[in-house]
Motif scaffolding. Structure first.
Motif, PDB file in Angstrom:
ATOM      1  N   SER A  22      84.723   5.593  30.853  1.00 18.01           N
ATOM      2  CA  SER A  22      85.193   4.843  31.669  1.00 18.01           C
ATOM      3  C   SER A  22      85.460   5.894  32.927  1.00 18.01           C
ATOM      4  O   SER A  22      85.898   6.792  32.853  1.00 18.01           O
ATOM      5  CB  SER A  22      86.658   4.617  31.457  1.00 18.01           C
ATOM      6  OG  SER A  22      86.985   3.967  32.513  1.00 18.01           O
TER       7      SER A  22
ATOM      8  N   CYS B 277      87.541   5.517  35.299  1.00 18.95           N
ATOM      9  CA  CYS B 277      89.215   5.396  35.546  1.00 18.95           C
ATOM     10  C   CYS B 277      89.643   6.942  35.702  1.00 18.95           C
ATOM     11  O   CYS B 277      89.524   7.597  34.687  1.00 18.95           O
ATOM     12  CB  CYS B 277      89.739   4.563  34.706  1.00 18.95           C
ATOM     13  SG  CYS B 277      91.372   4.119  35.069  1.00 18.95           S
TER      14      CYS B 277
ATOM     15  N   ARG C 292      85.433   0.946  41.429  1.00 20.81           N
ATOM     16  CA  ARG C 292      84.839  -0.386  40.745  1.00 20.81           C
ATOM     17  C   ARG C 292      85.513  -1.527  41.452  1.00 20.81           C
ATOM     18  O   ARG C 292      86.849  -1.280  41.839  1.00 20.81           O
ATOM     19  CB  ARG C 292      85.267  -0.386  39.515  1.00 20.81           C
ATOM     20  CG  ARG C 292      84.439   0.826  38.634  1.00 20.81           C
ATOM     21  CD  ARG C 292      84.911   0.584  37.096  1.00 20.81           C
ATOM     22  NE  ARG C 292      86.038   1.142  36.686  1.00 20.81           N
ATOM     23  CZ  ARG C 292      86.993   0.864  35.831  1.00 20.81           C
ATOM     24  NH1 ARG C 292      86.132   0.504  34.655  1.00 20.81           N
ATOM     25  NH2 ARG C 292      87.978   1.326  35.498  1.00 20.81           N
TER      26      ARG C 292
ATOM     27  N   GLU D 181      84.289  -5.736  37.857  1.00 15.55           N
ATOM     28  CA  GLU D 181      83.708  -4.570  37.175  1.00 15.55           C
ATOM     29  C   GLU D 181      84.954  -3.982  36.290  1.00 15.55           C
ATOM     30  O   GLU D 181      84.454  -3.514  35.223  1.00 15.55           O
ATOM     31  CB  GLU D 181      83.142  -3.555  37.989  1.00 15.55           C
ATOM     32  CG  GLU D 181      81.941  -3.980  38.824  1.00 15.55           C
ATOM     33  CD  GLU D 181      81.492  -3.090  39.893  1.00 15.55           C
ATOM     34  OE1 GLU D 181      80.324  -3.168  40.336  1.00 15.55           O
ATOM     35  OE2 GLU D 181      82.387  -2.327  40.495  1.00 15.55           O
ATOM     36  N   ILE D 182      86.085  -3.809  36.786  1.00 14.62           N
ATOM     37  CA  ILE D 182      87.224  -3.220  36.044  1.00 14.62           C
ATOM     38  C   ILE D 182      87.536  -4.165  34.947  1.00 14.62           C
ATOM     39  O   ILE D 182      87.617  -3.758  33.709  1.00 14.62           O
ATOM     40  CB  ILE D 182      88.564  -3.298  36.717  1.00 14.62           C
ATOM     41  CG1 ILE D 182      88.262  -1.969  37.693  1.00 14.62           C
ATOM     42  CG2 ILE D 182      89.686  -2.705  36.011  1.00 14.62           C
ATOM     43  CD1 ILE D 182      89.138  -1.695  38.877  1.00 14.62           C
TER      44      ILE D 182
ATOM     45  N   ASP E  91      85.482  -6.574  33.588  1.00 18.51           N
ATOM     46  CA  ASP E  91      84.264  -6.687  32.596  1.00 18.51           C
ATOM     47  C   ASP E  91      83.877  -5.370  31.925  1.00 18.51           C
ATOM     48  O   ASP E  91      83.139  -5.361  30.888  1.00 18.51           O
ATOM     49  CB  ASP E  91      82.932  -7.062  33.445  1.00 18.51           C
ATOM     50  CG  ASP E  91      83.151  -8.511  34.071  1.00 18.51           C
ATOM     51  OD1 ASP E  91      83.884  -9.337  33.552  1.00 18.51           O
ATOM     52  OD2 ASP E  91      82.348  -8.797  34.909  1.00 18.51           O
ATOM     53  N   TRP E  92      84.482  -4.178  32.015  1.00 19.79           N
ATOM     54  CA  TRP E  92      84.136  -2.903  31.437  1.00 19.79           C
ATOM     55  C   TRP E  92      84.152  -2.852  30.056  1.00 19.79           C
ATOM     56  O   TRP E  92      83.009  -2.502  29.421  1.00 19.79           O
ATOM     57  CB  TRP E  92      85.186  -1.899  32.025  1.00 19.79           C
ATOM     58  CG  TRP E  92      84.709  -0.469  31.635  1.00 19.79           C
ATOM     59  CD1 TRP E  92      85.297   0.117  30.441  1.00 19.79           C
ATOM     60  CD2 TRP E  92      83.579   0.459  32.036  1.00 19.79           C
ATOM     61  NE1 TRP E  92      84.695   1.298  30.327  1.00 19.79           N
ATOM     62  CE2 TRP E  92      83.664   1.560  31.295  1.00 19.79           C
ATOM     63  CE3 TRP E  92      82.898   0.142  33.103  1.00 19.79           C
ATOM     64  CZ2 TRP E  92      82.911   2.613  31.328  1.00 19.79           C
ATOM     65  CZ3 TRP E  92      81.907   1.255  33.312  1.00 19.79           C
ATOM     66  CH2 TRP E  92      81.978   2.534  32.457  1.00 19.79           C
TER      67      TRP E  92
ATOM     68  N   LYS F 159      77.549  -0.544  32.040  1.00 20.40           N
ATOM     69  CA  LYS F 159      78.422   0.287  32.267  1.00 20.40           C
ATOM     70  C   LYS F 159      77.628   1.332  33.133  1.00 20.40           C
ATOM     71  O   LYS F 159      78.588   1.839  34.263  1.00 20.40           O
ATOM     72  CB  LYS F 159      79.126   0.971  30.996  1.00 20.40           C
ATOM     73  CG  LYS F 159      79.849   0.277  30.338  1.00 20.40           C
ATOM     74  CD  LYS F 159      80.743   0.810  29.136  1.00 20.40           C
ATOM     75  CE  LYS F 159      81.621  -0.332  28.287  1.00 20.40           C
ATOM     76  NZ  LYS F 159      82.160   0.179  27.239  1.00 20.40           N
TER      77      LYS F 159
ATOM     78  N   ILE G 279      77.446  -0.204  36.581  1.00 18.81           N
ATOM     79  CA  ILE G 279      78.739  -0.447  37.213  1.00 18.81           C
ATOM     80  C   ILE G 279      79.044   1.135  37.901  1.00 18.81           C
ATOM     81  O   ILE G 279      79.540   1.077  39.003  1.00 18.81           O
ATOM     82  CB  ILE G 279      79.679  -0.622  36.201  1.00 18.81           C
ATOM     83  CG1 ILE G 279      79.595  -2.291  35.805  1.00 18.81           C
ATOM     84  CG2 ILE G 279      81.177  -0.474  36.766  1.00 18.81           C
ATOM     85  CD1 ILE G 279      80.731  -2.662  34.821  1.00 18.81           C
TER      86      ILE G 279
END
Length: 64
Positions: A9, A11, A28, A32-33, A35-36, A44, A47
């Motif tokens: 991720s 993040c 994102r 997108e966040i 659906d990750w 991914k 994204i």
């Protein structure tokens, strides 16, 4: 890269959406966040590529 490798991720624990629903930490968008977790490895990667493009576009220096 092995297509089966699961991307990490992007993040960075700075979760705050701007007025366009784009996270100011990872770039994102809200969809997108959300659906990750259910996205395939290929999704991914797509994204992440879109997030990098947003980040690069947001950080351009504009003189005029």
């Amino acid at each position: 890269m092995n297509d089966a490798t699961e991307p990490a991720s992007p993040c960075i624990s700075v979760v705050a959406l701007d007025s366009n629903d784009v996270c100011i930490g990872c770039y994102r968008n809200a969809d997108e966040i959300t659906d990750w977790l259910m996205a395939s490895a290929d999704e991914k990667r797509a994204i992440i590529a879109r997030a990098h493009a947003r980040r690069d576009g947001a950080n351009q220096i504009r003189l005029l």
